[in-house]
Write a protein that holds these residues in place. Structure first.
Motif, mmCIF file in Angstrom:
data_model
loop_
_atom_site.group_PDB
_atom_site.id
_atom_site.type_symbol
_atom_site.label_atom_id
_atom_site.label_comp_id
_atom_site.label_asym_id
_atom_site.label_seq_id
_atom_site.Cartn_x
_atom_site.Cartn_y
_atom_site.Cartn_z
ATOM 1 N N ALA A 55 0.819 -1.264 0.073
ATOM 2 C CA ALA A 55 -0.001 0.069 -0.100
ATOM 3 C C ALA A 55 0.885 1.347 0.023
ATOM 4 O O ALA A 55 0.596 2.062 -0.552
ATOM 5 N N GLU A 56 2.015 1.244 0.760
ATOM 6 C CA GLU A 56 2.925 2.355 0.970
ATOM 7 C C GLU A 56 3.581 2.458 -0.444
ATOM 8 O O GLU A 56 3.804 3.642 -1.090
ATOM 9 N N ILE A 57 4.126 1.552 -1.089
ATOM 10 C CA ILE A 57 4.625 1.851 -2.601
ATOM 11 C C ILE A 57 3.569 2.249 -3.440
ATOM 12 O O ILE A 57 3.788 3.211 -4.354
ATOM 13 N N CYS A 58 2.278 1.814 -3.453
ATOM 14 C CA CYS A 58 1.025 2.557 -4.312
ATOM 15 C C CYS A 58 0.943 3.965 -4.028
ATOM 16 O O CYS A 58 0.835 4.588 -5.068
ATOM 17 N N ILE A 105 4.006 5.196 -6.826
ATOM 18 C CA ILE A 105 3.299 5.173 -8.166
ATOM 19 C C ILE A 105 2.139 6.484 -7.890
ATOM 20 O O ILE A 105 1.803 6.801 -9.034
ATOM 21 N N GLY A 106 2.081 7.007 -6.729
ATOM 22 C CA GLY A 106 1.112 7.918 -6.661
ATOM 23 C C GLY A 106 -0.382 7.624 -6.928
ATOM 24 O O GLY A 106 -1.265 8.196 -7.315
ATOM 25 N N LEU A 107 -0.812 6.398 -6.347
ATOM 26 C CA LEU A 107 -2.262 6.019 -6.513
ATOM 27 C C LEU A 107 -2.949 6.560 -5.170
ATOM 28 O O LEU A 107 -2.419 6.967 -4.322
ATOM 29 N N GLY A 108 -4.273 6.222 -5.264
ATOM 30 C CA GLY A 108 -5.070 7.118 -4.310
ATOM 31 C C GLY A 108 -6.044 6.028 -3.324
ATOM 32 O O GLY A 108 -5.377 4.916 -3.300
ATOM 33 N N THR A 109 -6.946 6.296 -2.684
ATOM 34 C CA THR A 109 -7.576 5.534 -1.592
ATOM 35 C C THR A 109 -8.065 4.159 -2.237
ATOM 36 O O THR A 109 -7.800 3.317 -1.493
ATOM 37 N N THR A 110 -8.578 3.993 -3.260
ATOM 38 C CA THR A 110 -9.119 2.817 -3.713
ATOM 39 C C THR A 110 -7.906 1.773 -3.814
ATOM 40 O O THR A 110 -8.270 0.629 -3.460
ATOM 41 N N SER A 111 -6.852 2.235 -4.433
ATOM 42 C CA SER A 111 -5.657 1.331 -4.588
ATOM 43 C C SER A 111 -5.039 0.961 -3.000
ATOM 44 O O SER A 111 -4.552 -0.113 -3.167
ATOM 45 N N ILE A 112 -5.030 1.943 -2.095
ATOM 46 C CA ILE A 112 -4.648 1.596 -0.862
ATOM 47 C C ILE A 112 -5.515 0.593 -0.310
ATOM 48 O O ILE A 112 -4.822 -0.497 0.231
ATOM 49 N N ILE A 113 -6.740 0.773 -0.434
ATOM 50 C CA ILE A 113 -7.715 -0.536 0.186
ATOM 51 C C ILE A 113 -7.468 -1.834 -0.424
ATOM 52 O O ILE A 113 -7.216 -2.704 0.179
ATOM 53 N N ALA A 114 -7.349 -1.708 -1.601
ATOM 54 C CA ALA A 114 -7.306 -2.844 -2.387
ATOM 55 C C ALA A 114 -5.766 -3.554 -2.292
ATOM 56 O O ALA A 114 -5.702 -4.829 -2.045
ATOM 57 N N ALA A 115 -4.547 -2.831 -2.012
ATOM 58 C CA ALA A 115 -3.580 -3.248 -1.873
ATOM 59 C C ALA A 115 -3.388 -3.766 -0.268
ATOM 60 O O ALA A 115 -2.774 -5.024 0.034
ATOM 61 N N LEU A 116 -4.168 -3.209 0.531
ATOM 62 C CA LEU A 116 -4.070 -3.827 1.976
ATOM 63 C C LEU A 116 -4.696 -5.064 1.946
ATOM 64 O O LEU A 116 -4.526 -5.932 2.870
ATOM 65 N N VAL A 135 -6.826 -0.336 -14.750
ATOM 66 C CA VAL A 135 -5.499 -0.509 -14.970
ATOM 67 C C VAL A 135 -4.573 -0.376 -13.616
ATOM 68 O O VAL A 135 -3.561 -0.971 -13.480
ATOM 69 N N ARG A 136 -5.376 -0.271 -12.493
ATOM 70 C CA ARG A 136 -4.920 -0.465 -11.199
ATOM 71 C C ARG A 136 -4.428 -1.565 -10.768
ATOM 72 O O ARG A 136 -3.601 -1.714 -10.042
ATOM 73 N N VAL A 137 -5.204 -2.709 -11.245
ATOM 74 C CA VAL A 137 -4.750 -4.118 -11.139
ATOM 75 C C VAL A 137 -3.492 -4.143 -11.282
ATOM 76 O O VAL A 137 -2.887 -4.606 -10.568
ATOM 77 N N ILE A 138 -2.973 -3.654 -12.546
ATOM 78 C CA ILE A 138 -1.561 -4.105 -12.849
ATOM 79 C C ILE A 138 -0.539 -3.221 -12.017
ATOM 80 O O ILE A 138 0.174 -3.615 -11.622
ATOM 81 N N LEU A 139 -1.103 -2.008 -11.678
ATOM 82 C CA LEU A 139 -0.003 -1.107 -11.034
ATOM 83 C C LEU A 139 0.098 -1.659 -9.479
ATOM 84 O O LEU A 139 1.062 -1.699 -8.894
ATOM 85 N N ILE A 140 -1.095 -2.353 -9.004
ATOM 86 C CA ILE A 140 -0.939 -2.717 -7.658
ATOM 87 C C ILE A 140 -0.033 -3.945 -7.520
ATOM 88 O O ILE A 140 0.715 -4.342 -6.746
ATOM 89 N N LYS A 141 -0.310 -4.857 -8.564
ATOM 90 C CA LYS A 141 0.386 -5.822 -8.976
ATOM 91 C C LYS A 141 2.103 -5.902 -9.037
ATOM 92 O O LYS A 141 2.814 -6.484 -8.191
ATOM 93 N N LEU A 142 2.350 -4.462 -9.691
ATOM 94 C CA LEU A 142 3.830 -4.493 -9.589
ATOM 95 C C LEU A 142 4.556 -3.845 -8.430
ATOM 96 O O LEU A 142 5.412 -4.243 -7.967
ATOM 97 N N ALA A 143 3.359 -3.093 -7.648
ATOM 98 C CA ALA A 143 3.844 -2.728 -6.237
ATOM 99 C C ALA A 143 4.220 -4.167 -5.244
ATOM 100 O O ALA A 143 5.107 -4.168 -4.660
ATOM 101 N N ASP A 144 3.183 -5.082 -5.497
ATOM 102 C CA ASP A 144 3.333 -6.236 -4.898
ATOM 103 C C ASP A 144 4.596 -7.154 -5.411
ATOM 104 O O ASP A 144 5.362 -7.591 -4.438
#
Length: 738
Positions: A65-68, A72-83, A142-151
């Motif tokens: 979530a921190e990398i996102c 990468i500069g992503l927002g709340t939706t991505s932070i929740i999905a990453a967690l 596209v956030r799926v790919i960005l979170i996957k890259l952070a993972d």
């Protein structure tokens, strides 16, 4: 291991607070509450789980979530999905629970991130299938790919705690798929770190030596940049231009790549760094200001006319904008200078997410990336081959440079570098591609395999009688064209393949065998068919006859595991169990030199490993286990496609066996040189040579010698001795080819 629960609790809370601090600038009303809800849910779901390193599992989703948010500069939706990206896969919580608590959008992203389970088509890899599924969700978000890259980035950063075979599998998968994807989405900082980490885990010695050398040259580099910038600084200050200077050393991986491709030592890599001038200027003045600074730089230093790159007028497909020039410094050294604005720099480092931030203000850069994403969706919709085929096609287009061309009406189209007139036809429309018979480029008639150049204007010629041929695949480079041609050819081939399959099954049963998956896989390998479909097609078309099938059954290779002839060998686990059982050892590592009586193995010819090399075993279908070096050129493909076939392997000390390896020698020719070289090899070090070829040209000689050595230490000793022979300039190891 003693666990201090109180201390761990404090650490988890402290990491959670750090995440909130970093996300604070982008949080809207009610966001912090949602993030807390997701964190609490993930913490509870993973409470009894630990990572391989022994730390609490929750550290991983928090880091992702921190990398996102930060990198990468992503927002709340991505932070929740990453967690919560691992809860559906690893715990009792189901997607329906997530949808109920957080809504459809987040549930969909998590679904895209959850790996597929179950059975796959034989010969494809689960990872390729996951990757394909992940790309399908790209058409949604596209956030799926960005979170996957952070993972993936966090997994690579913490790869130390994984067993060696897992390290190799994950690192090679990263270089094969994830680094090119990060590059295409414009995430330069992440792409670079993934590449560097790949090298760190596959060839630690080389990685450490490059890091050391970069550090050693740092002071000299900074001094050089300061001196270089003196006249430019004065000029920019007098014009009141706000700017900052960065000296960027080339990444460790790209230095290594250059050393390897050009076969040169670190000291001969000239463009070790670039000077970046970043301007703080309003959007409407960006282009003019960058060219003004270019003019100032070239007033003081002579530019190389062949090395000017203008990605401001035509940004790259991943949205990258910058002006690059290479100039001659006063000390006779070429220096790359990159000129860009703060907005361009942020897009270059953070890619796709930064585009959103600037979306309203600059639609042209955005639309380039949008076009690429639309192309990916298009490709996914029309591609129904097996996953490995798809990933290879897709990957081929991730790293390629672009060529800019025009339609007859003057529309700009971007295609991969090396694209032909036929690629362009498919880019316009799949039907036009299928019927293409030639083209007019700049009003001149050209064949369909004409390679496009920047600025070409193309008109496609078609005929209703035309249809795709097999050899078309040789001269198209874009995924779209390849997929469409394969699709149309497949329709014609399907019928033959069905007949072929029936024939094979009938013949096998006649010969009193059962057409099992393993038998078919061995048959495919025996006839060198790239896929089962291709095998069926060749039989159906008569390229392979029933007599050939009978011969295969009669000469069918036995299983490479000697102790259990009927053992299936598609999986490394079977072999590891066999080694442990046979040796009564606790470890499942294949000892090269000792385990020959348990498992049949051979040394791979593509990288000729010798004792002392870092190696792994790879289970093949018909030839037992092949031992490869971890830095073998084929490793990324083998390990990312078939990670389940990797066996941990290491050498046992064995000096009585000699291994074939190759040396390249370069130098200035003189009488008696060859005699001196062979004296050292044969007399001083008692090394046997298998072949030697030397050719001289205008006083420069180049030689290739194949010789037998005991191990890497022995080889190093030989290289060092040869280097001091008068006239020898360079000695390096090379891999023999089959």
């Amino acid at each position: 291991m003693v666990i201090d629960a109180e201390q761990e609790k404090k650490e988890i809370i402290s990491r959670y607070r750090r995440l909130l601090r970093k996300a604070k600038p982008i949080l809207k009303d009610g966001d912090a509450r949602l993030i807390k809800k997701a964190f609490t849910m993930a913490l509870d779901a993973h409470k009894d789980m630990r990572r391989k390193s022994g730390e609490p599992f929750i550290f991983h989703p928090l880091a992702v979530a921190e990398i996102c948010t930060e990198e990468i500069g992503l927002g709340t939706t991505s932070i929740i999905a990453a967690l919560m990206h691992d809860v559906v896969e690893d715990t009792e919580i189901e997607l329906i629970d997530i949808e109920r608590l957080f809504g459809k959008k987040i549930a969909k992203i998590i679904d895209g991130l959850t790996k597929i389970r179950g059975v796959f088509e034989y010969g494809t890899s689960q990872q390729a299938e996951n990757f394909r599924k992940m790309l399908f969700t790209l058409s949604e978000d596209v956030r799926v790919i960005l979170i996957k890259l952070a993972d993936r980035l966090h997994n690579m950063r913490t790869l130390d705690s994984m067993p060696r075979n897992k390290q190799l599998k994950i690192a090679n998968e990263t270089i094969y798929l994830y680094a090119p994807l990060a590059h295409r989405l414009g995430l330069n900082a992440i792409k670079t770190e993934l590449e560097d980490l790949f090298l760190r885990f596959t060839d630690r010695a080389v990685y450490d030596s490059i890091v050391q050398k970069i550090d050693a040259t740092k002071a000299a580099r900074n001094k050089f940049i300061k001196q270089f910038m003196v006249p430019i600084d004065e000029e920019l200050d007098s014009l009141n231009i706000r700017y900052e200077i960065k000296g960027r050393p080339k990444s460790i991986y790209s230095i290594w790549n250059k050393m390897r491709k050009q076969n040169i030592p670190f000291e001969e890599v000239f463009d070790l760094f670039a000077i970046r001038i970043i301007l703080d200027t309003p959007l409407e003045q960006e282009k003019a200001m960058c060219w003004q600074v270019y003019s100032i730089v070239t007033d003081y230093y002579t530019p190389n006319p062949d090395r000017l790159r203008d990605w401001i007028s035509t940004p790259k497909a991943n949205g990258y904008e910058s002006l690059h020039t290479t100039v001659m410094a006063k000390n006779g050294q070429w220096v790359e200078v990159q000129i860009r604005t703060k907005r361009m720099d942020e897009i270059a480092e953070k890619g796709y997410a930064a585009h959103w931030k600037y979306k309203d203000s600059n639609s042209t850069a955005e639309s380039n990336l949008e076009k690429w994403l639309a192309r990916v969706r298009d490709l996914l919709e029309q591609h129904n081959h097996n996953a490995l085929d798809f990933v290879d096609d897709f990957r081929g287009n991730l790293f390629s440079d672009e060529v800019f061309v025009f339609t007859p009406k003057g529309e700009l189209r971007t295609l991969p570098y090396g694209a032909t007139a036929l690629d362009f036809a498919f880019e316009i429309h799949t039907q036009i591609g299928s019927k293409c018979i030639g083209a007019k480029v700049n009003n001149k008639l050209v064949p369909i395999n004409y390679v496009l150049k920047n600025g070409d204007q193309i008109e496609i010629l078609t005929s209703q009688k035309q249809k795709p041929h097999e050899d078309w695949l040789r001269f198209v480079v874009s995924s779209k064209a390849k997929a469409r041609i394969k699709e149309e050819l497949k329709e014609d081939k399907k019928k033959s393949a069905e007949e072929g399959k029936e024939l094979i099954f009938r013949k096998i049963r006649q010969l009193r065998e059962e057409p099992s998956q393993q038998l078919l896989e061995q048959m495919r390998d025996y006839f060198h068919a790239p896929s089962h479909f291709e095998l069926y097609f060749r039989v159906g078309s008569g390229f392979i006859t029933t007599t050939d099938i009978k011969r295969f059954i009669e000469n069918r290779p036995v299983s490479p595991i000697r102790s259990k002839p009927n053992l299936q060998v598609a999986d490394a686990k079977v072999i590891e169990q066999e080694i442990t059982k046979a040796k009564g050892r606790y470890d499942d590592i294949l000892l090269i030199g000792e385990d020959m009586d348990v498992v049949d193995y051979k040394l791979a010819k593509c990288c000729t490993p010798i004792p002392g090399d870092d190696v792994f075993g790879f289970v093949t279908v018909n030839e037992g286990i092949k031992i490869h070096r971890t830095n073998c050129p084929n490793a990324p493909e083998l390990l990312s496609h078939h990670g389940n076939r990797v066996v941990k392997a290491k050498w046992t000390s064995q000096h009585e066996v000699a291994f074939l390896t190759g040396l390249k020698i370069r130098g200035t020719d003189r009488v008696g040189l060859i005699n001196d070289v062979s004296k050292i090899i044969s007399e001083e070090l008692k090394v046997n040579m298998s072949s030697m070829s030397i050719h001289t040209d205008s006083g420069i000689f180049e030689g290739e010698i194949m010789l037998y050595v005991n191990d890497t230490r022995h080889l190093e000793q030989l290289i060092n001795k040869l280097k001091i022979v008068e006239g020898v300039v360079k000695v390096s190891r090379f891999d023999s080819k089959e």
